[in-house]
Design a protein around this motif. Structure first.
Motif, PDB file in Angstrom:
ATOM      1  N   ASN A   1     -62.780  27.272  37.755  1.00  0.00           N
ATOM      2  CA  ASN A   1     -64.143  26.938  37.352  1.00  0.00           C
ATOM      3  C   ASN A   1     -65.149  27.529  38.327  1.00  0.00           C
ATOM      4  O   ASN A   1     -66.246  27.920  37.952  1.00  0.00           O
ATOM      5  CB  ASN A   1     -64.298  25.420  37.277  1.00  0.00           C
ATOM      6  N   ASP A   2     -64.748  27.616  39.594  1.00  0.00           N
ATOM      7  CA  ASP A   2     -65.619  28.156  40.623  1.00  0.00           C
ATOM      8  C   ASP A   2     -65.870  29.649  40.392  1.00  0.00           C
ATOM      9  O   ASP A   2     -66.923  30.167  40.732  1.00  0.00           O
ATOM     10  CB  ASP A   2     -64.953  27.928  41.985  1.00  0.00           C
TER      11      ASP A   2
ATOM     12  N   LEU B   1     -65.698  31.163  37.310  1.00  0.00           N
ATOM     13  CA  LEU B   1     -66.403  31.367  36.039  1.00  0.00           C
ATOM     14  C   LEU B   1     -67.914  31.322  36.262  1.00  0.00           C
ATOM     15  O   LEU B   1     -68.394  30.623  37.150  1.00  0.00           O
ATOM     16  CB  LEU B   1     -65.971  30.296  35.030  1.00  0.00           C
ATOM     17  N   PRO B   2     -68.669  32.092  35.458  1.00  0.00           N
ATOM     18  CA  PRO B   2     -70.098  32.268  35.748  1.00  0.00           C
ATOM     19  C   PRO B   2     -70.987  31.075  35.389  1.00  0.00           C
ATOM     20  O   PRO B   2     -72.170  31.116  35.653  1.00  0.00           O
ATOM     21  CB  PRO B   2     -70.462  33.480  34.898  1.00  0.00           C
ATOM     22  N   GLN B   3     -70.421  30.042  34.789  1.00  0.00           N
ATOM     23  CA  GLN B   3     -71.173  28.820  34.483  1.00  0.00           C
ATOM     24  C   GLN B   3     -72.359  29.056  33.558  1.00  0.00           C
ATOM     25  O   GLN B   3     -73.372  28.365  33.649  1.00  0.00           O
ATOM     26  CB  GLN B   3     -71.656  28.124  35.772  1.00  0.00           C
TER      27      GLN B   3
END
Lengths: 677, 196
Positions: B37-38, B40-42
């Motif tokens: 998740n860290d 991934l570009p969010q």
């Protein structure tokens, strides 16, 4: 004599400083147009406070600082604002940036300068504000806002103030000439900084290739606490961290600031600007710029107004564009090629280098790294340039960071030392920028993630609140129902019983109704079938009669039809008869509830009829009923006796007959009484 | 006998230590999903087919999803995921979209009718406005996920990529192709061709 330390690595490129030191500082004059970029420093660009068409005076504020790490911009001479637009600036990208353009009027009319109080009476805050308001940014090349650099955290003591007069990069002599010509202004500025920072000691570091400057400074500094230190010439001893190590023997920790080892560094040019700002109240509107290289006939140093187009300045030095292939802002080691000669001089332009083709040739094509290690020997930051080169090529950013890429000062010593002509610094610059961009993106992603999760939480909360409300409503309704039921059981049992009774009655009525409708429906159907079949038989018979009378051929066929219809009629009549019989027997066979409901229905009907009759009629009906029942009982009794049935049944019938006779006589008497009245 | 006792004793002691550590240093959640998740570009754009970056990260962690479904993360994101999970980097799955230049949404305010549909669609609450009031995008918070474009009934939202300026420009890596050494004279023309 102070002990001079040494730093790792370093190189000795040809100095080429003498060319520009042959002449004293010349005034570049006022060009017809000045182009002032809003961002001449590191940090947020300034914001314009003037409008197009407005007349401005020399030293007037034209763009204010936006935020803490920012500096304002002032008009370098009097004139009119002709444009606030994007212009080509001195930047390696060759991109446009917002600029204020002033059409100068040649009058050079000063704005009314506020006579500043003696700096010895000013507080730290006032001094910093004045430095900031004067628009001073580091004049050595980076352009970091000076006021920010001088802002120390409370409690952190400045042990050493170092004035950087090293100017180690080849060709550049702007600081050298300033030290030679204006040592008094430098001492003045240093005294202001002493007042501001209260340092333990003050050092002015100068390389030993500038003996005149050292002599002039020492003469000016006699009697003061300022120590002028000279040390052997080596590139890049002018780097802040390298100079600190040279003079104090201490290394600034990786990722740290000079203040972490109790040192603050200031450039010579910045010190002079501070003196001008604090003592004379003049903002930063001009600077000393070296114009040199083989493509200028008269190299030298110029006092030039900020915003002066480079080609205007070059013309003053006898620029020969034909000999110059590229124009470099800064020195040959750390400078960059400007996109066009028309770009303006800014606060960080310490040198304009117009070299000939032979003087600064195009770097030859890069060859493979031979792992000779000369770059590592040259690196002043003790890094491993060839390792960094491999990682930069492979874009292994985490490895680059592990190998302390961010300690690289981009001095170019490794590239200079590289026998394979690999442009190592370019790799490091690009990688640093990319890592910083990735960090920014990651920070933004983190921010987005937090906002997304906050939103999710909020939506879940709202949903939960709605759900809770719904549940509460449901619970309240249940409770109401329960209290009602509990009240009924405890206090008014008869009511509940009545409700139950009513319900039972209603259900029974429904059953009866449905039965009745189905029965009548069935019966209607059968009757209809009988009627229609009979009608058909009649028409068929009449047709047969007619055919017989006429002697038609169809007689046989019609006869057959009549027979068939008659058969059908008989079948229909039979069915109807059977249904009627079944209907008569059904009540006896029906389940008790049905019998009960029938009885109830009959009772209801009787009561309704009762209500409709007047009392006399009612009594008469009652009497008739009783007489009927009496007659029935007598008949039954006679039948039983004749059949010779059990004594018990006969006894019951006899008693019933007696009771009925009594009731009949009572009813008759009542009727007579009522009839009389 | 003594040896047996010693071994049993050691076993008991280490078992107790391990048991204590398992309780005391328990990791909350799935640390692999957290690390994914860290990376991934969010953007929370849902182009991967999952309702947000975290569900996709969890799907990758549990082995249900491939690592090449995130167009905003692009090739760099796939490389980072491949390095983290020690799998081979695969090209971006075209089915989920292609890598685009980062952009932010911009509402043409004169055309906005104030329907709040885009506000409800925005996964990071980057749109400001109220019913029957003009809406606007907080550019610094916009992730460029395009989710507001579709619900807009009057199509008044544009995706605008940030123009290159002096502030966001950075040095490129040296152009190695055009600086190939031309050691052999006959190679010279070929190198030029390759660079062009």
């Amino acid at each position: 004599m102070r002990k001079i330390f040494d730093f790792h690595g370093g190189i000795h490129p040809p100095e080429n400083k003498h060319q520009s030191l042959q002449r004293p500082i010349r005034d570049a004059g006022i060009p017809p147009r000045l182009v002032l970029p809003l961002s001449q420093h590191i940090g947020a660009p300034a914001s314009p406070v003037v409008a197009v068409g407005e007349r401005v005076l020399k030293g007037q504020l034209i763009a204010e600082a936006l935020g803490f790490v920012s500096v304002p911009v002032h008009a370098p001479t009097s004139g009119t604002i002709v444009a606030i637009e994007d212009r080509l600036v001195a930047h390696p990208s060759g991109l446009l940036a917002p600029c204020i353009v002033i059409a100068t009027d040649g009058l050079d009319e000063w704005t009314s300068l506020v006579a500043p109080p003696d700096y010895r009476d000013m507080t730290t805050r006032e001094l910093l504000a004045r430095i900031r308001d004067a628009g001073i940014a580091g004049m050595g090349g980076a352009g970091f806002p000076t006021a920010v650099k001088l802002t120390t955290k409370p409690g952190s003591a400045v042990a050493t103030l170092i004035i950087n007069g090293t100017e180690c990069e080849p060709y550049i002599t702007a600081d050298d000439i300033l030290m030679r010509e204006c040592p008094d202004r430098i001492v003045e500025g240093v005294n202001i900084l002493r007042q501001l920072l209260q340092p333990g000691e003050i050092l002015i570091g100068v390389e030993d290739n500038k003996p005149e400057a050292i002599a002039a400074l020492r003469a000016a500094a006699t009697g003061s606490a300022i120590e002028v230190v000279s040390f052997p010439t080596k590139y890049p001893s002018g780097g802040e961290k390298q100079l600190i190590e040279l003079l104090t023997g201490e290394q600034v920790p990786s990722g740290g600031l000079p203040l972490d080892v109790g040192v603050i560094c200031q450039n010579i040019g910045s010190v002079v600007a501070i003196a001008d700002a604090v003592v004379r109240g003049q903002p930063l509107i001009s600077r000393i710029t070296t114009v040199t290289g083989e493509a200028v006939a008269e190299p030298g140093n110029f006092s030039v107004l900020l915003g002066t187009p480079m080609n205007y300045l070059l013309a003053q030095a006898g620029y020969q564009p034909g000999r110059n292939r590229r124009l470099v802002m800064g020195g040959p080691m750390m400078g960059f090629t400007v996109p066009d000669a028309s770009v303006p001089i800014v606060k960080t332009t310490n040198c304009l280098l117009a070299p000939s083709e032979a003087e600064l040739p195009v770097p030859p094509p890069a060859q493979a790294c031979i792992r000779c290690g000369m770059c590592a020997q040259a690196c002043p930051a003790s890094l491993l340039p060839q390792q960094l080169f491999w990682f930069a090529q492979a874009r292994e950013f985490d490895k680059l960071e592990q190998h302390n890429l961010f300690d690289c000062i981009e001095c170019g010593a490794c590239s200079w030392a590289c026998p394979s002509n690999i442009p190592l610094v370019q790799y490091y610059r690009a990688s640093k920028a990319e890592i910083l961009q990735l960090r920014r993106e990651h920070a933004k992603a983190e921010q987005s993630r937090m906002r997304f999760e906050a939103r999710q939480a909020r939506i879940a909360q709202e949903e939960a609140a709605r759900e809770a409300k719904r549940a509460a409503r449901k619970l309240a309704a249940e409770q109401r129902a329960q209290t009602a039921a509990a009240g009924g059981e405890g206090v008014e049992d008869p009511i509940q019983a009545a409700i139950d009774r009513a319900k039972a009655k209603k259900a029974a009525q429904q059953v009866v109704a449905t039965r009745a409708t189905t029965e009548t429906g069935e019966r209607d159907k059968l009757e209809k079938a009988v009627v229609t079949t009979r009608a058909r038989l009649d028409t068929a018979s009449s047709k047969l009669e007619q055919a017989r009378a006429e002697g038609s051929d169809l007689v046989d066929a019609l006869q057959l039809g009549v027979d068939k219809t008659r058969a059908k009629l008989e079948a229909a009549e039979l069915a109807l008869q059977a249904f009627v019989d079944a209907g008569q027997t059904a009540p006896q066979q029906a389940v008790p509830t049905d019998a009960a409901s029938v009885a109830i229905a009959r009772a209801v009907a009787a009561r309704a009829a009762d209500a409709a009759l007047d009392p006399v009629e009612k009594a008469r009906a009652q009497l008739a009923g009783l007489e009927q029942r009496l007659a029935k009982t007598r008949a039954r009794l006679a039948a039983s006796r004749s059949k010779g049935e059990e004594e018990k049944i006969i006894g019951i019938l006899v008693s019933t007959e007696a009771a009925l006779e009594e009731k009949v006589s009572a009813a008759r008497a009542q009727l007579n009484g009522k009839g009389d009245t | 006998m003594a040896a047996l006792l010693a071994l049993v004793g050691l076993g008991a002691v280490f078992g107790a230590v391990l048991g204590f550590a398992a309780v005391r240093f328990r990791t909350e959640g799935n640390p692999i999903a957290e690390q994914i998740n860290d990376i991934l570009p969010q953007t929370q754009c849902g182009q991967c087919g999952y309702p947000g970056c975290r569900p996709y990260a969890e799907a990758i962690a549990s082995g249900d999803a491939a690592i090449n479904k995130c167009p905003p993360g692009g090739e760099a994101g796939i490389q980072a995921l491949a390095a983290l999970l020690d799998v081979e980097a695969i090209p971006l799955d075209e089915e989920h979209g292609e890598e685009k230049v980062k952009a932010v949404a911009y509402i043409r305010e004169a055309e906005c009718i104030g329907c709040t549909k885009c506000i409800q669609a925005c996964p990071v609450d980057a749109i400001l406005g109220a019913a029957k009031q003009m809406h606007t995008v907080i550019a610094s918070e916009c992730t460029g996920c395009d989710l507001c474009l579709e619900p807009c009934p009057v199509d008044c939202i544009d995706m605008i990529s940030e123009p290159q300026s002096v502030q966001n420009w950075h040095w490129p890596l040296p152009d190695t192709a055009s600086r190939q050494p031309q050691i052999i004279a006959t190679d010279a023309g070929q190198t030029q061709d390759r660079a062009a």
